[in-house]
Design a protein around this motif. Structure first.
Motif, mmCIF file in Angstrom:
data_model
loop_
_atom_site.group_PDB
_atom_site.id
_atom_site.type_symbol
_atom_site.label_atom_id
_atom_site.label_comp_id
_atom_site.label_asym_id
_atom_site.label_seq_id
_atom_site.Cartn_x
_atom_site.Cartn_y
_atom_site.Cartn_z
ATOM 1 N N ARG A 187 0.877 -1.177 0.000
ATOM 2 C CA ARG A 187 0.000 0.000 0.000
ATOM 3 C C ARG A 187 0.901 1.209 0.000
ATOM 4 N N PHE A 195 -9.111 -7.196 -2.970
ATOM 5 C CA PHE A 195 -9.964 -6.031 -3.268
ATOM 6 C C PHE A 195 -10.388 -6.051 -4.735
ATOM 7 N N ASN A 237 -6.291 8.850 -7.337
ATOM 8 C CA ASN A 237 -6.595 8.509 -5.948
ATOM 9 C C ASN A 237 -5.353 8.255 -5.102
ATOM 10 N N ASP A 247 -3.416 5.762 -5.059
ATOM 11 C CA ASP A 247 -3.422 4.400 -4.552
ATOM 12 C C ASP A 247 -2.543 3.566 -5.480
ATOM 13 N N ALA A 297 -11.406 10.437 -3.494
ATOM 14 C CA ALA A 297 -11.570 9.095 -4.052
ATOM 15 C C ALA A 297 -12.902 8.502 -3.636
ATOM 16 N N GLN A 310 -19.945 1.066 -3.270
ATOM 17 C CA GLN A 310 -18.689 1.306 -3.974
ATOM 18 C C GLN A 310 -17.774 2.217 -3.159
ATOM 19 N N GLN A 338 -16.133 0.448 -0.353
ATOM 20 C CA GLN A 338 -15.033 -0.395 -0.790
ATOM 21 C C GLN A 338 -13.757 0.423 -1.030
ATOM 22 N N ILE A 339 -13.931 1.576 -1.660
ATOM 23 C CA ILE A 339 -12.766 2.435 -1.894
ATOM 24 C C ILE A 339 -12.195 2.888 -0.558
ATOM 25 N N ARG A 345 -12.275 1.338 2.257
ATOM 26 C CA ARG A 345 -11.546 0.233 2.878
ATOM 27 C C ARG A 345 -10.170 0.090 2.230
ATOM 28 N N ARG A 346 -10.151 0.222 0.893
ATOM 29 C CA ARG A 346 -8.889 0.121 0.171
ATOM 30 C C ARG A 346 -7.900 1.170 0.604
ATOM 31 N N GLN A 347 -8.416 2.352 0.933
ATOM 32 C CA GLN A 347 -7.531 3.468 1.278
ATOM 33 C C GLN A 347 -7.275 3.526 2.775
ATOM 34 N N GLY A 348 -7.643 2.461 3.488
ATOM 35 C CA GLY A 348 -7.310 2.375 4.899
ATOM 36 C C GLY A 348 -8.242 3.141 5.814
#
Lengths: 294, 425
Positions: free
Chosen positions: A36, A53, A260, A262, B385, B414, B417-418, B420-423
């Protein structure tokens, strides 16, 4: 080999630059797919989390579907059109150079410029196409908001750009076919269509396969077209247009990594996409092998 | 040609030296050890600062340092991020877009704390809510506010007149005080002047409505709150013009063409005035501005920051505080529609004049009060995001006729989920 060191040294700049700017980043992105990272802070190892994910991400699967649909919609007319144009051009006697240049120009035009142009021509409200349809009494078509028409416009754009490129390759192939074969066919009483399918096509086969592979690579990499078409002054550009109908996988990768911040997830997207392309290549190869055996 | 070994080695050595030299030059601006550098580089993008003020800064500080300003095109944030991550060729002074600030804050250690350089003493001159958005939790100030984007309602006075509606800004503001009033006004307008729309797309309404609140999608404890009432309310507000048929559904580049024709109002920040002016020069004099329905929000507005590698922090800070002094800020408004973050500038002659594009209206009378009453909200690094799926689903409503309720549920799942992905928990 050692006695050729000068030659190797002479060609080394390419490999050095390739190594630094292509090879290393490719494998660095593989490393990033398991981390990450926001691009500046500390890199944190997360194992397979990014791929988990990815598996659950409906947008990712949608982007794959979009890419494949756009690819099919553009490749089929591109290759068919290129072959027809090449055959026509092959039989033309005057202004050959002019036709070649005219048909090749779309390929060397900047994608960004072409996309802006297409965006203006197909615009829902004030586009040229809708204006022309309006004069014959057809109500405006939502080219840039209907999910299917969005894909069609992007595919049309790619067709316009790549037909000339493939045509030149086909033309080279056609010119390599000895004229005696055609003369023999003519003596045997074969018409132009029969000649095309029974002589031209079989001889051109390897060349067609080459263009299929090149088109696959180009088609799956579509990125700038939707990015420019829908990179408007909306609050969130790079989302791939209304309903994300024009979101290709590479655009999704760009959005995840660079918009983003990411980077790990972005790397996971492109590596998953790489696997998909490998699958397509294997299928391609199988088809070719079968053709050879028969 | 047969190359002798000696000649070849000479050529190779020369090439190597030349490339080494290039690398050294590239490094030059970033890694110089001295903190009293004689030259400084400034990165900004077209329209971020007044070019005239920047040019003057060069001569103003010519005795102390040589200032080189570079207008960086393309994706500014990506370029800045990559340069900072690489650590070389870093600019001494750089612009940061307001919407990107939140994503830079977690890496505040890449920048100098402006409070150490004296920002503490002058910070009261700048709007507090704006300054706060560039400050870390532990009080490190990394951004010096350039401008802000107080929003207002732009409207076509000639079309309002045609529809028999009031055209005077105060009266229009009174008629469109709340979102509901505004949509009612739009319905009336559409009946009287067919073929015009109230809003260009519903995403812009959503964006504004979210900005009017004090909370966004992620709270200070890093929890996702995008499924709560304040966002739901903004969503419902955004969907209204769609159901009422007041939505022009413009999600492509055709905004430019629509603005002089079918759009009767525009919701936008102060800098949006320039967009309208450039897109529809023929409508000069026909536009007016009034307070936005439901109160002002902020959109955009940028900062200047000093990366850690800055070669002469004292002098660099002097330069930015000169460029962004209220006097020069006011000039930026006149030159490039950059709305100052320093309220003192609002009373200066450069800003109080009438704007011919708006029929001579003194637009500062609308934006000035708006600027001061913008609600301060916390913006998390992942906020943009997480907001994206909401915008996308709103376009799905417009383009596919997706049911608003379905769109809301998809947007929330959605966004979660984003997050969660970004912590975000």
């Amino acid at each position: 080999m050692l006695s050729y060191w000068r030659q190797y040294l002479a060609i080394s700049p390419f490999f050095l630059i390739f190594g630094i700017f292509s090879f290393v980043p490719v494998f660095y992105s593989l490393y990033l797919a398991f981390q990450r990272w926001d691009g500046m802070g500390t890199i944190q190892f997360v194992g397979l989390q990014q791929f988990r994910f990815l598996w659950d991400d409906p947008v990712f699967w949608m982007s794959i579907r979009n890419t494949l649909v756009i690819w099919v919609l553009s490749t089929v007319p591109t290759l068919f059109g290129a072959l027809v144009l090449a055959t026509l051009l092959h039989s033309v006697r005057r202004f050959k150079g002019f036709y070649r240049i005219a048909l090749y120009i779309p390929n060397v035009t900047s994608i960004v410029a072409v996309s802006i142009f297409f965006g203006a021509v197909f615009s829902n409200n004030f586009g040229l196409v809708n204006a022309i349809l309006g004069t014959v009494g057809i109500s405006p078509v939502p080219w840039l908001s209907n999910p299917w028409l969005i894909k069609l416009v992007i595919a049309l754009l790619m067709t316009w750009m790549w037909t000339g490129y493939n045509m030149i390759i086909y033309l080279a192939g056609l010119q390599a076919i000895p004229t005696q074969i055609y003369e023999a066919a003519k003596l045997d009483g074969a018409g132009p269509i029969r000649t095309f399918f029974q002589i031209t096509m079989p001889i051109m086969r390897p060349i067609i396969l080459f263009t299929v592979i090149i088109s696959t690579i180009n088609g799956l990499q579509s990125f700038s077209e939707p990015q420019v078409l829908f990179g408007s002054n909306a609050a969130n550009p790079n989302l791939g247009g209304p309903g994300q109908a024009g979101l290709t996988t590479l655009l999704y990768f760009y959005q995840s990594a660079f918009v983003n911040n990411d980077y790990g997830y972005g790397a996971a997207i492109v590596w998953a996409f790489f696997v998909l392309i490998m699958v397509l290549v294997v299928i391609n190869w199988r088809v070719v092998q079968r053709g050879r055996k028969s | 040609m047969d190359l002798s070994r000696r000649r070849f080695l000479q050529a190779a050595a020369f090439t190597a030296a030349a490339s080494g030299l290039t690398v050294a030059c590239g490094n030059g601006s970033g890694s110089a050890g001295s903190k009293n550098g004689k030259s400084l580089t400034l990165w900004y993008w077209g329209g971020a600062l007044s070019d005239k003020v920047v040019a003057e800064a060069k001569t103003h500080f010519a005795k102390e340092v040589k200032l080189t300003a570079a207008s960086i095109g393309g994706d500014f944030k990506s370029k800045l991020t990559t340069t900072l991550a690489a650590g070389t060729s870093v600019p001494d002074i750089t612009g940061i877009k307001g919407e990107d600030m939140a994503s830079f804050l977690p890496n505040a250690n890449r920048f100098l704390d402006l409070n150490d350089l004296g920002f503490k003493d002058i910070s009261s001159q700048y709007l507090d809510w704006k300054t706060k958005l560039a400050r870390t939790e532990d009080g490190k100030q990394i951004g010096f506010p350039i401008d802000i984007g107080p929003t207002a309602l732009f409207y076509r006075a000639d079309l309002f007149d045609k529809a028999g509606l009031p055209t005077d800004p105060d009266k229009v503001a009174a008629r469109a005080g709340t979102w509901d009033d505004y949509f009612a006004l739009g319905t009336e307008l559409k009946e009287k002047v067919p073929g015009t729309y109230l809003v260009n797309n519903i995403g812009s309404v959503f964006n504004m409505a979210v900005g009017q609140g004090t909370e966004r999608f992620i709270d200070k404890d890093n929890r996702f709150i995008g499924d709560q009432d304040h966002i739901r309310k903004a969503w419902t507000t955004a969907v209204r013009p769609y159901t009422l048929g007041l939505d022009a559904k413009i999600n492509d580049n055709s905004w430019n063409a629509a603005v002089g024709k079918s759009l009767s109002t525009e919701l936008g920040a102060a800098w949006h005035a320039l967009d309208i002016e450039q897109a529809a020069p023929k409508t000069k004099g026909k536009w007016r501005v009034c307070a936005m329905p439901g109160g002002p929000a902020n959109q955009g507005g940028s900062y200047l920051a000093l990366p850690k590698q800055c070669r002469n922090p004292e002098e660099a800070f002097k330069i930015i505080s000169w460029i962004l002094s209220p006097e020069n800020d006011a000039r930026g408004f006149a030159d490039a529609a950059i709305f100052p973050a320093a309220p003192a500038a609002y009373a200066m002659p450069a800003m109080t004049g009438g704007d011919p594009f708006f029929g001579g209206q003194k637009i500062i009378e609308v934006f000035g009060p708006a600027a001061k009453s913008i609600p301060a909200s916390y913006e998390a690094p992942a906020d943009a995001a997480v907001m994206a799926p909401f915008m996308t689903e709103l376009t799905s409503i417009e383009s596919k006729g997706k049911k608003p309720d379905d769109a809301w549920h998809d947007a929330v799942s959605q966004a979660k989920q984003i997050a969660r992905r970004q912590g975000v928990s």
